[in-house]
Design a protein around this motif. Structure first.
Motif, PDB file in Angstrom:
ATOM      1  N   ALA A 100      11.087  10.274   2.819  1.00  0.00           N
ATOM      2  CA  ALA A 100      10.842   9.862   1.441  1.00  0.00           C
ATOM      3  C   ALA A 100      11.983   8.967   0.965  1.00  0.00           C
ATOM      4  O   ALA A 100      13.079   8.999   1.515  1.00  0.00           O
ATOM      5  CB  ALA A 100      10.744  11.088   0.550  1.00  0.00           C
ATOM      6  N   ILE A 101      11.678   8.161  -0.041  1.00  0.00           N
ATOM      7  CA  ILE A 101      12.716   7.316  -0.645  1.00  0.00           C
ATOM      8  C   ILE A 101      12.891   7.783  -2.085  1.00  0.00           C
ATOM      9  O   ILE A 101      11.939   7.769  -2.868  1.00  0.00           O
ATOM     10  CB  ILE A 101      12.309   5.827  -0.619  1.00  0.00           C
ATOM     11  CG1 ILE A 101      11.974   5.383   0.814  1.00  0.00           C
ATOM     12  CG2 ILE A 101      13.418   4.960  -1.200  1.00  0.00           C
ATOM     13  CD1 ILE A 101      11.504   3.931   0.926  1.00  0.00           C
ATOM     14  N   ASP A 102      14.109   8.179  -2.433  1.00  0.00           N
ATOM     15  CA  ASP A 102      14.378   8.585  -3.816  1.00  0.00           C
ATOM     16  C   ASP A 102      14.397   7.359  -4.702  1.00  0.00           C
ATOM     17  O   ASP A 102      14.790   6.282  -4.267  1.00  0.00           O
ATOM     18  CB  ASP A 102      15.755   9.262  -3.905  1.00  0.00           C
ATOM     19  CG  ASP A 102      15.722  10.653  -3.312  1.00  0.00           C
ATOM     20  OD1 ASP A 102      14.627  11.240  -3.245  1.00  0.00           O
ATOM     21  OD2 ASP A 102      16.789  11.137  -2.913  1.00  0.00           O
TER      22      ASP A 102
ATOM     23  N   LEU B  48       0.829  -1.214   0.000  1.00  0.00           N
ATOM     24  CA  LEU B  48       0.000   0.000   0.000  1.00  0.00           C
ATOM     25  C   LEU B  48       0.861   1.260   0.000  1.00  0.00           C
ATOM     26  O   LEU B  48       0.355   2.376   0.150  1.00  0.00           O
ATOM     27  CB  LEU B  48      -0.931  -0.007   1.231  1.00  0.00           C
ATOM     28  CG  LEU B  48      -1.824  -1.244   1.355  1.00  0.00           C
ATOM     29  CD1 LEU B  48      -2.547  -1.256   2.697  1.00  0.00           C
ATOM     30  CD2 LEU B  48      -2.834  -1.293   0.200  1.00  0.00           C
ATOM     31  N   SER B  49       2.167   1.077  -0.196  1.00  0.00           N
ATOM     32  CA  SER B  49       3.107   2.172   0.066  1.00  0.00           C
ATOM     33  C   SER B  49       3.005   3.330  -0.909  1.00  0.00           C
ATOM     34  O   SER B  49       3.252   4.471  -0.536  1.00  0.00           O
ATOM     35  CB  SER B  49       4.543   1.654   0.011  1.00  0.00           C
ATOM     36  OG  SER B  49       4.770   0.797   1.072  1.00  0.00           O
TER      37      SER B  49
ATOM     38  N   ALA C 186       3.480   8.164  -2.987  1.00  0.00           N
ATOM     39  CA  ALA C 186       3.662   8.737  -1.651  1.00  0.00           C
ATOM     40  C   ALA C 186       5.046   8.451  -1.078  1.00  0.00           C
ATOM     41  O   ALA C 186       5.501   9.166  -0.178  1.00  0.00           O
ATOM     42  CB  ALA C 186       2.584   8.190  -0.713  1.00  0.00           C
ATOM     43  N   LEU C 187       5.716   7.410  -1.597  1.00  0.00           N
ATOM     44  CA  LEU C 187       7.062   7.108  -1.084  1.00  0.00           C
ATOM     45  C   LEU C 187       8.062   8.202  -1.467  1.00  0.00           C
ATOM     46  O   LEU C 187       9.113   8.332  -0.841  1.00  0.00           O
ATOM     47  CB  LEU C 187       7.556   5.764  -1.629  1.00  0.00           C
ATOM     48  CG  LEU C 187       6.876   4.528  -1.046  1.00  0.00           C
ATOM     49  CD1 LEU C 187       7.322   3.284  -1.781  1.00  0.00           C
ATOM     50  CD2 LEU C 187       7.175   4.409   0.451  1.00  0.00           C
TER      51      LEU C 187
ATOM     52  N   ASP D 114      -1.087   6.198  -7.973  1.00  0.00           N
ATOM     53  CA  ASP D 114      -0.533   5.829  -6.662  1.00  0.00           C
ATOM     54  C   ASP D 114      -1.323   4.706  -5.999  1.00  0.00           C
ATOM     55  O   ASP D 114      -0.810   4.003  -5.123  1.00  0.00           O
ATOM     56  CB  ASP D 114      -0.538   7.036  -5.707  1.00  0.00           C
ATOM     57  CG  ASP D 114       0.370   8.154  -6.193  1.00  0.00           C
ATOM     58  OD1 ASP D 114       1.091   7.947  -7.190  1.00  0.00           O
ATOM     59  OD2 ASP D 114       0.340   9.235  -5.576  1.00  0.00           O
ATOM     60  N   GLU D 115      -2.571   4.549  -6.409  1.00  0.00           N
ATOM     61  CA  GLU D 115      -3.413   3.503  -5.795  1.00  0.00           C
ATOM     62  C   GLU D 115      -2.871   2.106  -6.080  1.00  0.00           C
ATOM     63  O   GLU D 115      -3.285   1.135  -5.440  1.00  0.00           O
ATOM     64  CB  GLU D 115      -4.862   3.606  -6.313  1.00  0.00           C
ATOM     65  CG  GLU D 115      -5.677   4.726  -5.708  1.00  0.00           C
ATOM     66  CD  GLU D 115      -5.335   6.095  -6.279  1.00  0.00           C
ATOM     67  OE1 GLU D 115      -4.559   6.182  -7.262  1.00  0.00           O
ATOM     68  OE2 GLU D 115      -5.846   7.090  -5.723  1.00  0.00           O
TER      69      GLU D 115
END
Ligand SMILES: Cc1cc2nc3c(=O)[nH]c(=O)nc-3n(C[C@H](O)[C@H](O)[C@H](O)COP(=O)(O)OP(=O)(O)OC[C@H]3O[C@@H](n4cnc5c(N)ncnc54)[C@H](O)[C@@H]3O)c2cc1C
Length: 460
Positions: free
Chosen positions: A369-371, A149-150, A356-357, A236-237
């Motif tokens: 956040a993760i690039d 779900l990330s 969203a990540l 994003d879903e």
């Protein structure tokens, strides 16, 4: 030189549940979930509660020994030698509560994600767990936590609302809000204290459209190239994983996948089945899959979607983060892990990031956040020394050959090896801030984390 026997005597008098070398149950006590890791600590303590944790810290603080908190040992391979270290296992602290009205969970340090997912599901709620039922909530969330779900909801660490921990001074603290230690604990890892409990938000989500498509490896090139064009178009879903996988013919592996090399797409869509099926269609149309499991399922069933092993196994793994999956990068992967590659690996997968990540939430913790667009994780079995060497060489080759597309950053949870530059795991400025927190709460480096943050040096 410290005599290790004296501190262990201290430990035994301070707390129950101490197991030392030569004691009955020593091999089981020192075992990590990853059976490839041969942990040989000075002693193991199975703490029952925060009082035990404080007693362990009291008994070791002045002894020259250090303390490594461990939930399951999924992340044990980067820990290094533990000769002067007490392994503090939290598996006995596994009770948890769910408040369905407030949509909150409070978990003990030894709680496993699969248990939370099931109980949350009974209330129509979902947790931001990862792909494995028996990963620890606390260990994985301390370094972020990504799952199905990330891309819609971000990292698990940013849903944490409070943490209770025993710090190096033996104090039981509850941190939340704008406390700097609370910020550090949401992504900065396990070096700041022994977490005894964690509280976090749950999502109001009862069902998802999710499943897997498995194709024979002969069509891997068509599927992977279709995937690399398709994934960046997703909302994003939807969160997806593409994987080249060759599992052995052993019990526990589903019959159709035994010794059958495949490429598979796993995905979860937060939305209705019709919209989800329409999104999946371009991949379904590439070639007839051997297996197609897409359906509307209870959100709690996401815990098993990836088919991760549900008991300890031995594995060697390596990871990298990619900023894009170009046609050339896909061909590199196919050459090293696809049909005819002779790869000794069990699985090479790309987990889709983005959404969203890539966007820190307001008030985010240290990970934020993760690039990058994909995190690659590859894994193989070290069944014999020769095979272990071959697996390591293949892992190195994959990561090296993907150099042109790497971000140069790391995702700590997927890093089975020590990370040479911990600053690479965080946004600019975060590592320095974490080092300052470490200096404030653990200046003498009592705690051993699998991916340590070195304390900032104080000005002379
Ligand atoms: C099969 C498998 C599937 C995985 N899937 C995912 C996934 O989908 N998403 C994802 O993000 N990650 C995933 N991981 C990685 C996993 O999140 C990390 O290995 C994580 O460190 C595991 O946490 P643990 O508590 O289970 O492991 P441990 O090895 O027990 O803990 C790891 C580290 O966390 C810290 N720690 C643990 N407990 C405490 C505590 N009480 N107090 C302070 N520090 C503590 C310590 O520094 C420890 O070294 C997976 C790993 C495996 C092996």
């Amino acid at each position: 030189m410290t005599n290790p026997h004296t501190p262990i005597r201290h430990l035994r008098s301070a707390v129950a549940g101490v197991v030392g070398p030569g004691d009955d149950g020593w091999d089981l006590a020192r075992r990590a979930w990853n059976l490839a890791v041969d942990q040989r600590p000075a002693a193991v303590v199975h703490a029952a509660d925060a009082g035990d944790v404080a007693a362990v810290l009291d008994a070791t603080r002045s002894s020259g020994l250090r303390v490594a908190p461990q939930g399951t040992g999924h992340g044990a391979s980067a820990l290094g030698a533990l000769d002067d270290v007490v392994l503090l296992k939290t598996d006995r602290m596994s009770s948890f509560e769910i408040d369905p009205v407030a949509r909150r969970a409070r978990v003990g340090a030894g709680t496993l994600w699969g248990d939370v997912a099931v109980r949350a599901g009974e209330h129509g709620l979902a947790a931001l767990h990862g792909s494995s039922i028996d990963v620890g909530v606390v260990g994985s969330t301390l370094s972020g936590g990504i799952g199905w779900l990330s891309r819609l909801h971000g990292v698990a660490s940013d849903r944490v609302t409070a943490v209770e921990l025993v710090t190096a001074d033996g104090e039981l603290r509850r941190v939340a809000g704008d406390d700097e230690l609370f910020w550090a604990l949401r992504g900065g890892g396990g070096g700041f204290g022994v977490v005894t409990a964690m509280e976090f938000e749950l999502l109001a989500l009862a069902e998802v459209y999710a499943g897997g498509l498995y194709w024979p490896v002969e069509v891997a090139s068509d599927v992977l190239h279709a995937y690399r064009e398709w994934a960046p178009t997703l909302p994003d879903e939807m969160t997806s994983i593409i994987r080249l996988m060759h599992l052995p013919d052993v019990p526990g592996v589903p019959e159709p996948l035994r010794d059958v090399p495949v490429i598979d797409l796993g995905a979860a869509f937060v939305g209705d089945a019709a919209a989800g099926a329409e999104l999946i269609r371009p991949l379904r149309d590439v070639a007839p899959p051997l297996i197609d499991t897409f359906a509307t399922i209870p959100a709690a069933d996401l815990r098993r979607l990836h088919g991760d092993p549900e008991q300890p196994v031995a594995s060697l793994g390596h990871h990298t983060v990619l900023r894009e999956l170009t046609a050339e990068a896909a061909d590199v992967l196919l050459a090293l892990a696809g049909e005819g590659s002779g790869s000794p690996l069990l699985s090479v997968e790309l987990r889709q990031l983005g959404g969203a990540l890539g966007r820190p939430r307001p008030g985010a913790g240290a990970l934020g956040a993760i690039d990058g667009e994909y995190v690659l994780y590859a894994v193989g079995p070290p069944t014999t020394p020769d095979l272990a060497r071959a697996v390591d060489a293949q892992l190195d080759a994959i990561v090296e050959r993907l150099a042109p597309w790497r971000t140069g950053t790391s995702y700590v949870n997927f890093s089975n090896r020590p990370i040479a530059d911990m600053a690479s795991a965080f946004q600019p400025g975060v590592h320095e801030r974490l080092r300052a927190v470490k200096a404030a709460v653990d200046p003498h480096d009592l705690f051993v984390a699998n991916h340590p943050i070195e304390a900032a040096r104080r000005a002379p």
